[in-house]
Design an enzyme around this catalytic site. Structure first.
Site, PDB file in Angstrom:
ATOM      1  N   ASP A  18     -24.110  -1.671 -13.189  1.00 37.39           N
ATOM      2  CA  ASP A  18     -23.978  -3.063 -12.765  1.00 37.39           C
ATOM      3  C   ASP A  18     -23.807  -3.193 -11.258  1.00 37.39           C
ATOM      4  O   ASP A  18     -24.509  -3.973 -10.607  1.00 37.39           O
ATOM      5  CB  ASP A  18     -22.798  -3.726 -13.478  1.00 37.39           C
ATOM      6  N   ARG A  98      -6.425  -5.447  -9.482  1.00 39.71           N
ATOM      7  CA  ARG A  98      -7.377  -6.268  -8.726  1.00 39.71           C
ATOM      8  C   ARG A  98      -6.879  -6.678  -7.339  1.00 39.71           C
ATOM      9  O   ARG A  98      -7.659  -6.664  -6.388  1.00 39.71           O
ATOM     10  CB  ARG A  98      -7.773  -7.506  -9.543  1.00 39.71           C
ATOM     11  N   ASP A 127     -11.345 -11.435 -14.164  1.00 37.53           N
ATOM     12  CA  ASP A 127     -11.383 -10.662 -12.919  1.00 37.53           C
ATOM     13  C   ASP A 127     -12.007 -11.424 -11.767  1.00 37.53           C
ATOM     14  O   ASP A 127     -11.602 -11.255 -10.610  1.00 37.53           O
ATOM     15  CB  ASP A 127     -12.101  -9.332 -13.141  1.00 37.53           C
ATOM     16  N   SER A 181     -16.992  -1.898 -23.585  1.00 40.22           N
ATOM     17  CA  SER A 181     -16.817  -1.648 -22.153  1.00 40.22           C
ATOM     18  C   SER A 181     -15.411  -1.146 -21.890  1.00 40.22           C
ATOM     19  O   SER A 181     -14.470  -1.497 -22.614  1.00 40.22           O
ATOM     20  CB  SER A 181     -17.080  -2.920 -21.347  1.00 40.22           C
TER      21      SER A 181
END
Length: 409
Positions: A18, A98, A127, A181
């Site tokens: 990605d 994050r 996110d 994932s």
């Protein structure tokens, strides 16, 4: 935002399919110079392939940084001082990573003269919010590129076609549908999607990345001790360790004893419910130990106030408000509460369980002389309790009298 406004962009780059597509898309569709930033937060993967792939794409400025110690010391430990749990269960392993990634992106952008930052989060998840709230808090005028909200690559097929057209290496298993994932760091691993989307179905054992099952764990107790200094763990079994090293050791102990699994349906900030399978082996042990040392070192009302604020604090982190003034205010209160939280906790680890076996502190508020059922030699006058009870019962007696006359309670 007009496409031609982005000249140089710092991309949070994992080296996976990605973000590799995003890198090339930024170069070809936005004609932007791309700087890549790859953070080692303890995800357990080799990061040099990400550097080599970025070089293959002609990236001139490549940052690959080991941030494990910073992650645990400045983000995980402050959060654990609060005993933070989102919706009573989730230890916030993805959420707390994050803001650190975003912080370094902004710092790198300032250093290299970039006018934009980019991330690979989708438009459905949390996110994107976490990254972008952090970006704007740290650099209010920054330009943000969020390809998943902007491009036409709206399916896995289109993504693969773009990758093939631009000579982006595709791992063999990426040509099919991934079963789920995974996001991982030193605190936890998170598995979502595909075979996990039906919350009525139990996760298959292949989902678990960091732990063995409690059933497969040894039928033997593992005994450990954790030392705390002002709310932070500083030693394991009497050995002083750095924050990241200590959490790594706890992860190993948790893994081997089947500790830290969580199958959760949670409420995302963007509005939908999602099902995730989380593994936080070391964090689960650390939470139990921290609450144990607090139980003997925190004043009752201080502890209860702290617990009442915890859900709000956890929600702020989950929703991406790490750099908000309200989170900083709560952190100051929480940190002040930890001044006396020093001592040792002994634990037993057994088949998925963390059992407190003992706790001691030079700052302990526990008094055996006060609570003993034996003769306390005048330390506590039990007759004083009568007045205490009557004063606290006054409003109940007044209300009860009205209720007996048929009035409202």
């Amino acid at each position: 935002m007009a496409e031609n406004t982005v000249k140089k962009v710092v991309l949070a780059y994992s080296g996976g399919l990605d973000t590799s597509v995003i890198l090339r898309w930024l170069q070809t569709e936005r004609a932007a110079e791309v700087v890549t930033f790859t953070a080692d937060l303890g995800q357990g993967e080799e990061l040099e392939p990400a550097r080599r792939k970025a070089e293959m794409f002609g990236v001139k400025e490549i940052f690959v940084e080991d941030l494990r110690e910073t992650f645990v010391k400045d983000f995980v430990f402050p959060m654990f001082r609060a005993n933070a749990l989102y919706e009573g269960q989730y230890l916030l392993g993805t959420s707390i990573a994050r803001p650190l990634i975003a912080q370094r992106q902004i710092e790198i952008a300032e250093a290299v003269g970039a006018d934009a930052v980019a991330h690979g989060a989708t438009g459905k998840g949390n996110d994107q919010v976490r990254f972008e709230l952090a970006y704007y808090a740290l650099k209010p005028d920054v330009k943000v590129v969020a390809p998943w909200r902007e491009w036409s690559l709206t399916s896995r097929t289109k993504l693969l076609e773009f990758a093939e057209a631009h000579q982006i290496p595709i791992a063999r298993d990426k040509r099919g549908e991934a079963p789920f994932s995974v996001d991982a760091n030193l605190l936890h691993s998170s598995s979502e999607g595909k075979i996990l989307e039906d919350p009525a179905e139990a996760p298959d054992e292949i989902v678990y990345q960091r732990t063995i099952s409690p059933e497969a764990a040894p039928d033997v107790v593992t005994e450990i001790s954790i030392d705390f200094a002002q709310g932070d763990s500083v030693a394991l079994n009497g050995e002083a360790l750095s924050p990241a090293t200590l959490l790594t050791r706890l992860n190993e102990l948790g893994r081997d004893n089947g500790i830290g699994r969580l199958d959760l349906v949670e409420n995302r900030f963007v509005g939908m419910k999602s099902r995730g399978v989380y593994e936080t082996p070391g964090g689960t042990i650390l939470l139990a130990a921290h609450r144990a040392i607090e139980s003997i070192t925190l004043d009752r009302e201080a502890a209860h106030l702290k617990d009442s604020l915890m859900p709000r604090y956890a929600e702020l982190i989950y929703n991406g408000f790490w750099f908000s003034p309200e989170r900083r205010m709560l952190q100051a209160l929480i940190d002040a509460s930890q001044n006396s939280v020093t001592g040792r906790v002994r634990l037993k680890l057994y088949k998925g369980n963390v059992i407190v076996a003992g706790r001691e502190s030079p700052n302990s508020l526990y008094s055996a002389r006060m609570v003993t059922f034996e003769d306390d030699e005048g330390a506590y006058n039990q007759q004083d309790a009568a007045g205490f009870i009557k004063l606290n019962a006054l409003r109940l007696r007044l209300g009860g009298a009205i209720g007996r006359r048929g009035g409202a309670l």
